[in-house]
Design a protein around this motif. Structure first.
Motif, PDB file in Angstrom:
ATOM      1  N   GLY A   2       8.385  28.346 -35.500  1.00 12.05           N
ATOM      2  CA  GLY A   2       9.367  27.286 -35.272  1.00 12.05           C
ATOM      3  C   GLY A   2       8.973  26.284 -34.214  1.00 12.05           C
ATOM      4  N   ARG A   3       7.908  26.557 -33.476  1.00 13.73           N
ATOM      5  CA  ARG A   3       7.503  25.654 -32.400  1.00 13.73           C
ATOM      6  C   ARG A   3       7.070  24.283 -32.903  1.00 13.73           C
ATOM      7  NH1 ARG A   3       7.378  30.580 -31.236  1.00 13.73           N
ATOM      8  NH2 ARG A   3       7.584  31.415 -29.117  1.00 13.73           N
ATOM      9  N   LEU A   4       6.501  24.238 -34.091  1.00 13.40           N
ATOM     10  CA  LEU A   4       6.030  22.970 -34.637  1.00 13.40           C
ATOM     11  C   LEU A   4       7.119  22.217 -35.405  1.00 13.40           C
ATOM     12  CD1 LEU A   4       2.463  24.088 -35.709  1.00 13.40           C
ATOM     13  CD2 LEU A   4       3.004  22.270 -34.073  1.00 13.40           C
ATOM     14  N   SER A   5       8.345  22.729 -35.342  1.00 14.22           N
ATOM     15  CA  SER A   5       9.459  22.027 -35.982  1.00 14.22           C
ATOM     16  C   SER A   5      10.554  21.667 -34.984  1.00 14.22           C
ATOM     17  CB  SER A   5      10.057  22.883 -37.106  1.00 14.22           C
ATOM     18  OG  SER A   5      10.598  24.086 -36.587  1.00 14.22           O
ATOM     19  N   LYS A   6      10.334  22.007 -33.712  1.00 13.06           N
ATOM     20  CA  LYS A   6      11.330  21.761 -32.676  1.00 13.06           C
ATOM     21  C   LYS A   6      10.765  20.816 -31.615  1.00 13.06           C
ATOM     22  CE  LYS A   6      14.815  24.561 -33.800  1.00 13.06           C
ATOM     23  NZ  LYS A   6      14.486  24.617 -35.224  1.00 13.06           N
ATOM     24  N   ARG A   7      11.580  19.842 -31.203  1.00 11.50           N
ATOM     25  CA  ARG A   7      11.175  18.901 -30.165  1.00 11.50           C
ATOM     26  C   ARG A   7      11.177  19.581 -28.797  1.00 11.50           C
ATOM     27  NH1 ARG A   7      11.276  13.742 -32.017  1.00 11.50           N
ATOM     28  NH2 ARG A   7      12.028  13.548 -34.166  1.00 11.50           N
ATOM     29  N   PRO A   8      10.368  19.081 -27.872  1.00  8.09           N
ATOM     30  CA  PRO A   8      10.375  19.652 -26.518  1.00  8.09           C
ATOM     31  C   PRO A   8      11.798  19.717 -25.963  1.00  8.09           C
ATOM     32  CG  PRO A   8       8.579  18.093 -26.752  1.00  8.09           C
ATOM     33  CD  PRO A   8       9.397  17.975 -28.003  1.00  8.09           C
ATOM     34  N   GLY A   9      12.184  20.888 -25.507  1.00  6.64           N
ATOM     35  CA  GLY A   9      13.536  21.076 -24.980  1.00  6.64           C
ATOM     36  C   GLY A   9      14.493  21.675 -25.978  1.00  6.64           C
TER      37      GLY A   9
ATOM     38  N   GLY B  84       1.923  22.228 -25.840  1.00  5.35           N
ATOM     39  CA  GLY B  84       3.024  21.288 -25.704  1.00  5.35           C
ATOM     40  C   GLY B  84       2.628  19.855 -26.012  1.00  5.35           C
ATOM     41  N   GLU B  85       1.402  19.466 -25.662  1.00  6.37           N
ATOM     42  CA  GLU B  85       0.951  18.105 -25.941  1.00  6.37           C
ATOM     43  C   GLU B  85       0.843  17.870 -27.441  1.00  6.37           C
ATOM     44  OE1 GLU B  85      -0.289  14.255 -25.920  1.00  6.37           O
ATOM     45  OE2 GLU B  85       0.713  15.426 -24.348  1.00  6.37           O
ATOM     46  N   ILE B  86       0.384  18.867 -28.178  1.00  4.27           N
ATOM     47  CA  ILE B  86       0.301  18.734 -29.636  1.00  4.27           C
ATOM     48  C   ILE B  86       1.702  18.629 -30.226  1.00  4.27           C
ATOM     49  CG2 ILE B  86      -0.435  19.858 -31.780  1.00  4.27           C
ATOM     50  CD1 ILE B  86      -2.672  21.180 -30.156  1.00  4.27           C
ATOM     51  N   ILE B  87       2.613  19.458 -29.745  1.00  6.95           N
ATOM     52  CA  ILE B  87       3.985  19.432 -30.250  1.00  6.95           C
ATOM     53  C   ILE B  87       4.627  18.075 -29.963  1.00  6.95           C
ATOM     54  CG2 ILE B  87       6.284  20.460 -29.974  1.00  6.95           C
ATOM     55  CD1 ILE B  87       4.802  23.149 -29.434  1.00  6.95           C
TER      56      ILE B  87
END
Length: 261
Positions: free
Chosen positions: A134-141, A165-168
């Motif tokens: 799910g990390r690649l589908s959620k915005r930082p925060g 985090g920079e990639i996300i």
């Protein structure tokens, strides 16, 4: 000593109790054949049980004969897959036609050897963890129940959260630019690398995002921009335990005693 014996020497040896799994596998195959009314299109096995199941499953007249059209393998090194298919060719066994490994935009270690082997030998790549839990589908925060509670995913990704985090952030930025979801960007990138990723879905929009990704074409510049911040990652999870020293540990599918460093 035959090649099969040499291959098994290189594999993490398994407990004899794994032989008890063969009747369970037979029952599972029978149940699903009855459900679908035809042989299954394919099945994947973890390399961790290859020394138990390989000959029994793949030989003519073996466990899978008449029940499964194709066989794939999960979580192995490129050299292990190459040796297994050499053995299959020599012995007249069914060869592995696909590999299901850990591969996504923030974990690209498969590109070192596996991607090249699959391209050379025409083996399909069907990776899991396509969205990194799910990390690649959620915005930082942003967060979710899974991001909070999935301890196994935390093991795999928390140690490199700062680099990832920079990639996300770039995925989120590109999604805004293209007017699509982060899921679509992440999967569209992966679809330029593999045959078909494995995507889990618990909500309708998960399915919609995955379907839309098929028609999203990223430019060469966008692909390079997404990939640029990547740094090498240590092997984690199942692949970190693909060693002879870890063979007798009983935590292959859990965090076990692995630590985030």
């Amino acid at each position: 000593m035959g090649l099969f014996d040499k291959l098994k020497e290189k594999i993490a040896p398994q407990e004899p109790t794994l032989m008890e799994e063969i009747p369970k596998a037979e029952a599972w195959l029978k149940e699903n054949m009855e459900r679908f009314g035809q042989p299954l299109d394919g099945t994947h096995e973890s390399f961790a049980v290859l020394d138990v199941f390989f000959e029994e499953q793949c030989k003519p007249g073996g466990l899978l004969a008449g029940k499964v059209r194709y066989i794939g393998i999960s979580n192995c090194f490129a050299w292990q897959l190459a040796k297994a298919n050499v053995l299959a060719e020599q012995e007249g066994f069914a060869k592995f036609v696909s590999i299901q490994g850990h591969y996504n935009l923030i974990f690209r270690e498969e590109e070192r050897e596996m991607v090249k082997l699959c391209a050379e030998d025409h083996i399909a790549m069907t990776p899991y963890s396509a969205l990194a839990g799910g990390r690649l589908s959620k915005r930082p925060g942003e967060t979710s129940k899974r991001l909070k509670e999935d301890s196994y995913a935390k093991l795999k990704y928390d140690a490199t959260a700062e680099q990832d985090g920079e990639i996300i952030r770039r995925v989120a930025e590109l999604a805004d630019r293209r007017g699509v979801s982060m899921t679509e960007i992440s999967l569209a990138w992966l679809l330029t690398k593999v045959t078909a990723p494995v995507v889990g879905a618990t909500k309708l929009h998960h399915i919609e995002g995955a379907a839309k990704a098929v028609d999203l074409n990223l430019t060469a510049g966008e692909l390079a921009w997404l990939e640029e911040p990547y740094v090498p990652h240590a092997l984690v999870g199942v692949m970190a335990q693909n060693t002879a020293s870890a063979a007798k540990q009983s935590h292959v599918w859990s965090t076990g005693n692995q630590e985030i460093k």
